[in-house]
Scaffold this active site. Structure first.
Site, PDB file in Angstrom:
ATOM      1  N   LYS B  60       0.852  -1.195   0.000  1.00  8.86           N
ATOM      2  CA  LYS B  60       0.000   0.000   0.000  1.00  8.86           C
ATOM      3  C   LYS B  60       0.887   1.244   0.000  1.00  8.86           C
ATOM      4  CE  LYS B  60      -3.876   2.033   2.626  1.00  8.86           C
ATOM      5  NZ  LYS B  60      -4.677   1.926   3.844  1.00  8.86           N
ATOM      6  N   SER B 135      -9.657   1.657   2.642  1.00 15.28           N
ATOM      7  CA  SER B 135      -8.768   2.487   1.856  1.00 15.28           C
ATOM      8  C   SER B 135      -7.680   1.720   1.122  1.00 15.28           C
ATOM      9  CB  SER B 135      -8.106   3.533   2.759  1.00 15.28           C
ATOM     10  OG  SER B 135      -7.257   2.919   3.703  1.00 15.28           O
ATOM     11  N   SER B 159     -10.011  -0.598   6.816  1.00 10.74           N
ATOM     12  CA  SER B 159      -9.381  -0.385   5.506  1.00 10.74           C
ATOM     13  C   SER B 159      -8.731  -1.595   4.866  1.00 10.74           C
ATOM     14  CB  SER B 159      -8.351   0.750   5.593  1.00 10.74           C
ATOM     15  OG  SER B 159      -9.010   1.987   5.654  1.00 10.74           O
TER      16      SER B 159
END
Lengths: 475, 465
Positions: B60, B135, B159
Site C-alpha cells: 500500500k 482504503s 481499511s
C-alpha cells in the site's frame, strides 16, 4: 506603533521617577532546561548545542512521514532527579505524553510532544535566602528547532524539563537569584549542564503588578538569556506596568522581548492560546516504578546547593561566603582543601580573592592540596602573603608542589639571625646618609631603611624579626 | 498463491525472473489503476534465500519503501523519499519476497471506497464500474486479480477488511501493536494497523507470521511472542464462535447466516447495532482528532497542503473537535465509547473465542454511490455527530468496533451475492489471538471450497458460482 509611543514616553519617565509603592510586583518563572541525556528525547540522535546546523538529525526529529517517536528512559530519570532536588512532593507514577498541536516553523511535526495532563512532578520549592519560591510543576517535553540564519533541527527533539513556579517572586533581583539557584540545582544533580549562554537553560518570565489584592493582566517576557537580563527586564517591566496604571492606562496581555534596555512586543499571544492538547498515541503510558526505585533521594539531596552550603558552613564558613563559593562552584574544591588541613575561611578568601583574580576557571594543575599547602605555609609563617601571591601563578602551571616550588624559588621565610643581620648590614652599608640622619635624630627614616630591608629580603623575612635586627644594628 | 508459488520456485519449476516479469507486466497493463508505482528493477533483483523467495508482493502506498515516495494517495507528501523500508516491508524482503510496487489507496487512508485517492480511484476487479473498497483499494484489487499473491495494507477502521470483502480475498487486520507501524504514514495512530491481503488463509497466516513481532522503533509494538500461525491453522480445536446480528442487505445476511450455521455459532446479543454504529462514530471522532495532529507535518512547508476534500474535511473536523468545539464534549464521549467498547468486548470474548459478523452492510457498490441514511437513537454519539460523519460512513459500521478495541479481525470470502459479487465474513478475536481468528477463517474456507466442489451443498453460495 502605539506600543512604541508608550514605550518611548515611558523611557523618559522611567529615567526620572520611580513608580509609587502602591503596586506589588508579581513574578512567576517558566524555565526550560535541556536535560543532559546521551540521546534526544524520542530518537537516537546525540544532542549537541555546538555541532554544525542540521548534522544531528534523523527522520524522527525531523518529523518525516512514517517516523515514530520512542521515548528515552534517560529523560524521565534525569527529570525525576531534578524534581527530587527541587523538593517536589508529588512524583508521577506513570509517564504520560501529550501532543501540543500548533503550527510554527520551528516545529517539524506540527505538534510538540509534551506532558499536559500529568506532569512528571508537582509541588516543589526553592529557598532563596529566607524566601520560599514554590515550584508548581516540572514536566518533560521536546525542544523545537532553532531559528538562526537557517532552521537548525539539531535542537529539535532534545529532552527538556519545563519548570514552572508559582508567582512568588517580588523583584528582578529575586527572579535572577531564583534562576541562579535553579541553575545550580539542575546542574549539581546532573540533570542539565544548564548553561544560559548555550540555551541549555532558557527563562521566560510572567510579570504583573497587583494593587490592593486586585489581579492585573500579565505579560510574558521571553528568551531572557542571562541573569542580568532577567533582573533588568523584570524591573523595567514592573515599573512600566506601574506607571501605565498610574497614568490611567492598562497593561495588555502580550509576549515581550528584552533588547538590553527595554522590553518590546514580540507577538500577540491570543492566537497561540489554543493548543488543542491531545494524548500522544505513539507513546503508551510508561510506569515509572523502576525509575522511582532507582532514585536515591539522600544522594540527590546531597547534590543540592543548599546541602553544599550546609557543608561549607559546617566546615567553618559564614553563610555569605558559603553562598558565594557555591554560586561559583568552588565549594567542593574548598572542602577538599579543608580536608587537606587548610583553614576554611582563609582558604575561601584566597579562592574568592587572589585565585579568582587570576582566572575564572581553576586549571587542573591547581589542586585543593596545593591551596591547602599554600594557605598552610602562610599560616605557619614559612611563606609570606607576598610570596604566596607570587607563587600562585606557578601553581596554575605544571609544578612540583607547593613545598618544592618554595624551596626551588627560595621563597621560604628565613628565621635565621645571620640572614637578617646580613641584609641589615648590606642596607646600612648602602645607606650611609640615611643612617647618619637617623642617628642624628631623624627617627622617621627607620621606615625608609626598613622598607629597603624588606625589599632586599624579597618577602622571605619575618618583618618583626627583621625590624628587630635593624633596630639592633642602628643602636 | 504465495506459498505454492514459493515452493514451485524452490523446486525450479518457475524462475524468480519469469515470475517477476509477469507480475510487473500485469501490474503495468492492468486496467484497475491498482498501482501507484511499479518498480522495473524488480526483475533484476538479488533476492535473499527465504521462504517467500521470488514471490511478488505489492505494498500500500502509505507504507514506506526505501528511496521511494509513499504518496498515501496524496499530493501533500510531495517528492519526499523514504530513508528506509517500513518494518513490515523489510520483514517481507528478508523472507525473499520481491516488492514490485506500491498500490493506490484512499488519501491517507481516509475513505472506504478508494475514491478519495488523488491519483484516481482503483476499479473493482470483477466490475470496473464498482468500487473495490478502501482504503487499501489497490492492494486488495492487485491480489484479487492475481497480479500478486500477497500485498500489504493498513487498516485503521476497516481499511483492509472492507476491500478484502468486496474484492473477495482474505484480509487480516492484526491486533493493535502486533505489527510495527514504523514506516506507515500515520492517520489515526491509536488504531492504525499494518496487515496483509492474500488469496488463502494459509498465505495470510504465513505472511502475518513474517511481519508480526516486536520492533524497538515502535513504542506501541507488542513484546508478545509470535506463534507459528500457519501450523496452528490445522490444530483441531473447540473454538467457541458467536455471531452478531446486524442489519445488512439480504444477500449478505444469508451468506453470513450460512457461515454461522456451518460453524454452529451461538448468538451474541451483547453488541447492539446502535452500539456498533456508536463505535464507528467514536472512531470517526478520534480518527479526525488524530489525523489533524498527524497530518499537521504537511502544513510545515505548505500554508495549505494540497489535500483532497475528504482529508481537508476530516482534518478540519479534528481541529474543531479539539479546539473551538471541544466544549461540546464529543471527543470525551468518543474516548468513553472506546473504553466501553474495550470493556464490553473483553466481557463478550471471555466466554467465546471469536465473533462472526458481516464486514459491510452491502457488497461492492457502484462508484460514487449515494450516502446511506441511518436512523440513530436519540442521545447516541452517532446521532449527535450525524452532520460530521463522512458520506460513506455506513461502510465502517461493522468494522470500526474491532479497531477501537484493538482486536484482531479479518475478512474471509464466503459466497456471493445474487449479482455475483463477493461477500466476506468478518471474524474478530481476542487481543493477540490471531491464531483463533485465522483458524476460524480456515474452517470457513474449507467449508466454502467443499461446497464449491459439491453441487449438493451449493446452497451456501449464489447460483452464479
Amino acid at each position: 506603533m502605539l506600543q512604541r509611543v508608550i514605550t518611548a514616553r515611558l523611557q523618559a519617565v522611567l529615567r526620572t521617577r520611580r513608580a509609587s509603592s502602591g503596586f506589588r510586583p508579581v513574578i512567576g518563572i517558566e524555565c526550560h532546561v535541556q536535560l543532559n541525556t546521551p540521546t534526544k528525547a524520542f530518537c537516537r540522535c546525540a544532542p549537541s548545542t555546538t555541532a554544525p546546523p542540521n548534522t544531528r538529525v534523523c527522520g524522527v526529529c525531523l518529523g518525516e512521514p512514517g517516523s515514530l517517536p520512542v521515548a528515552s528512559t534517560d529523560a524521565p530519570l534525569l527529570g525525576l532527579k531534578a524534581a527530587v532536588a527541587l523538593d517536589c512532593d508529588e512524583l508521577a507514577e506513570t509517564l504520560e505524553w501529550d501532543r501540543k498541536n500548533y503550527q510554527y516553523p520551528d516545529l517539524p511535526k506540527g505538534y510538540q510532544i509534551t506532558q499536559a495532563r500529568t506532569p512528571l512532578a508537582r509541588s516543589g520549592k526553592v529557598q532563596i535566602d529566607d524566601r520560599t519560591i514554590r515550584i508548581t510543576s516540572l514536566h518533560l517535553e521536546e525542544d523545537s528547532a532553532k531559528t538562526t540564519d537557517v532552521l537548525d533541527h539539531n535542537r529539535a527533539g532534545i529532552a527538556l524539563a519545563e519548570i514552572v513556579t508559582e508567582p512568588d517572586l517580588r523583584s528582578g533581583t529575586e527572579a535572577a537569584a531564583f534562576v541562579r539557584e535553579l541553575q545550580q540545582v539542575v546542574k549539581r544533580c546532573g540533570a542539565s549542564r544548564a548553561r544560559l549562554e548555550h540555551g541549555e537553560l532558557r527563562v521566560d518570565v510572567n510579570v504583573s503588578v497587583t494593587q490592593e489584592g486586585e489581579v492585573r493582566e500579565r505579560v510574558e517576557l521571553k528568551n531572557l538569556n542571562s541573569l542580568r537580563a532577567v533582573r533588568l527586564a523584570c524591573d523595567f517591566e514592573l515599573r512600566r506596568q506601574a506607571l501605565l496604571y498610574e497614568s490611567g492606562d492598562t497593561v495588555q496581555r502580550e509576549t515581550l522581548g528584552w533588547n538590553g534596555s527595554e522590553t518590546y512586543v514580540m507577538r500577540d499571544k491570543g492566537g497561540a492560546a489554543e493548543y488543542r492538547f491531545s494524548p500522544e498515541p505513539d507513546l503508551p503510558p510508561l510506569p515509572l516504578t523502576e525509575a522511582l526505585a532507582q532514585l536515591d533521594r539522600v544522594q540527590i539531596e546531597e547534590t543540592t546547593p543548599r546541602a553544599a552550603r550546609r557543608r561549607c558552613v559546617a566546615a567553618g564558613l559564614d553563610s555569605e561566603t558559603a553562598s558565594l563559593l557555591v554560586d561559583r562552584d568552588l565549594d567542593a574544591f574548598l572542602l577538599e582543601a579543608v580536608d587537606s588541613g587548610a583553614d576554611a575561611m582563609t582558604s575561601a578568601r584566597w579562592l574568592l580573592g587572589e585565585v579568582a583574580a587570576l582566572s575564572t576557571e581553576l586549571p587542573s594543575s591547581f589542586t585543593p592540596r596545593d591551596l591547602a599547602d599554600l594557605v598552610g605555609a602562610v599560616a605557619a609563617g614559612t611563606l609570606s602573603r607576598r610570596s604566596a601571591k607570587e607563587l600562585l601563578p606557578v601553581l596554575f602551571q605544571e609544578h612540583l608542589g607547593v613545598a618544592a616550588e618554595i624551596e626551588k624559588r627560595g621563597l621560604a621565610r628565613v628565621d635565621d639571625a645571620d640572614f637578617m643581620s646580613g641584609i641589615v648590614a648590606e642596607i646600612i652599608d648602602e645607606s650611609p646618609d640615611e643612617v647618619a640622619l637617623f642617628r642624628a635624630g631623624k627617627t622617621k627614616l627607620r621606615k625608609v631603611l626598613m622598607g629597603r630591608c624588606m625589599k632586599r629580603a624579597r618577602g622571605r623575612a619575618d618583618p618583626k624579626k627583621l625590624g628587630e635586627a635593624l633596630d639592633e644594628a642602628l643602636l | 498463491m504465495a506459498l505454492a508459488l514459493a515452493a514451485a520456485i524452490r523446486r525450479g519449476e518457475r524462475t524468480c525472473l519469469a515470475v517477476a516479469e509477469e507480475a510487473v507486466r500485469r501490474a503495468r497493463t492492468s486496467k484497475l489503476n491498482a498501482f501507484a508505482r511499479v518498480d522495473a528493477t524488480a526483475t533484476n533483483r538479488k533476492l535473499p534465500d527465504g521462504p517467500l523467495r521470488g514471490v511478488p508482493v505489492a505494498v500500500k502506498d502509505s507504507i514506506c519503501i526505501k528511496d521511494e515516495t509513499p504518496t498515501a494517495g496524496s499530493r501533500a507528501v510531495g517528492s519526499w523519499k523514504a530513508r528506509e523500508d517500513a518494518f513490515a516491508v523489510a520483514r517481507l524482503r528478508e523472507a525473499g519476497a520481491n516488492v514490485i510496487g506500491s498500490t493506490n489507496c484512499d488519501e491517507f487512508g481516509m475513505g472506504s471506497t478508494g475514491e478519495t485517492c488523488q491519483r484516481g480511484f482503483t476499479r473493482h476487479p470483477l466490475d470496473l464500474r464498482r468500487a473495490p473498497g478502501g482504503s487499501s483499494s489497490g492492494s486488495a484489487a492487485a491480489v484479487a486479480s492475481s497480479i500478486v499473491p500477497l500485498a500489504l495494507g493498513s487498516d485503521t477502521g476497516g481499511s483492509i477488511r472492507l476491500p478484502a470483502a468486496w474484492c473477495g480475498v482474505v484480509g487480516v487486520k492484526p491486533t493493535y501493536g502486533r505489527v510495527s507501524r514504523r514506516g506507515l504514514l500515520a492517520y489515526c495512530s491509536s488504531t492504525d494497523c499494518v496487515g496483509v491481503f492474500a488469496r488463502s488463509v494459509e498465505d495470510a497466516a504465513f505472511a502475518l507470521g513474517l511481519i508480526a513481532g516486536h520492533d524497538d522503533g515502535d513504542a506501541t509494538s507488542s513484546q508478545e511472542c509470535v506463534p507459528d500461525y500457519l501450523s496452528m491453522l490445522s490444530i483441531p480445536t473447540n473454538d467457541r464462535v458467536a455471531s452478531i446480528n446486524v442489519e445488512v442487505d439480504d444477500d449478505i445476511e444469508s451468506v453470513v447466516a450460512g457461515a454461522s450455521n456451518a460453524l454452529k455459532a451461538d448468538q451474541c446479543d451483547a453488541l447492539s447495532p446502535q452500539f456498533l454504529r456508536d463505535c464507528a462514530a467514536a472512531y470517526h471522532v478520534l480518527a479526525a482528532a488524530e489525523a489533524h495532529s498527524n497530518l499537521a507535518r504537511y502544513h510545515v512547508n505548505h500554508e495549505n497542503p494540497p489535500f483532497g476534500a475528504e482529508v481537508t474535511r476530516r482534518v478540519a473536523l479534528g481541529k474543531r473537535l479539539l479546539g473551538e468545539r471541544h466544549a461540546e464534549g464529543l471527543y470525551e464521549r468518543a474516548v468513553d465509547v472506546r473504553a466501553q467498547a474495550r470493556a464490553r468486548l473483553d466481557d463478550v470474548l471471555s466466554s467465546v473465542d471469536v465473533l462472526m459478523l458481516p464486514v459491510a452492510p452491502t457488497a461492492a457498490p457502484k462508484l460514487n454511490a449515494p450516502s446511506v441514511i441511518t436512523k440513530e437513537a436519540r442521545g447516541s454519539l452517532a446521532r449527535d455527530l450525524r452532520d460530521d460523519l463522512p458520506r460513506d460512513y455506513a461502510n465502517d459500521f461493522l468494522t470500526a468496533f474491532a479497531s477501537l478495541a484493538g482486536l484482531p479481525a479479518l475478512s474471509v470470502p464466503f459466497g456471493r451475492t445474487s449479482g455475483g459479487l463477493p461477500v466476506g465474513v468478518q471474524v474478530v478475536g481476542k487481543a493477540f489471538d490471531e491464531a483463533a481468528v485465522l483458524r476460524t477463517a480456515r474452517r470457513l474456507e474449507l467449508i466454502r471450497d467443499d461446497a464449491l466442489s459439491s453441487p449438493a451443498r451449493r446452497v451456501l453460495l449464489s447460483e452464479d458460482d
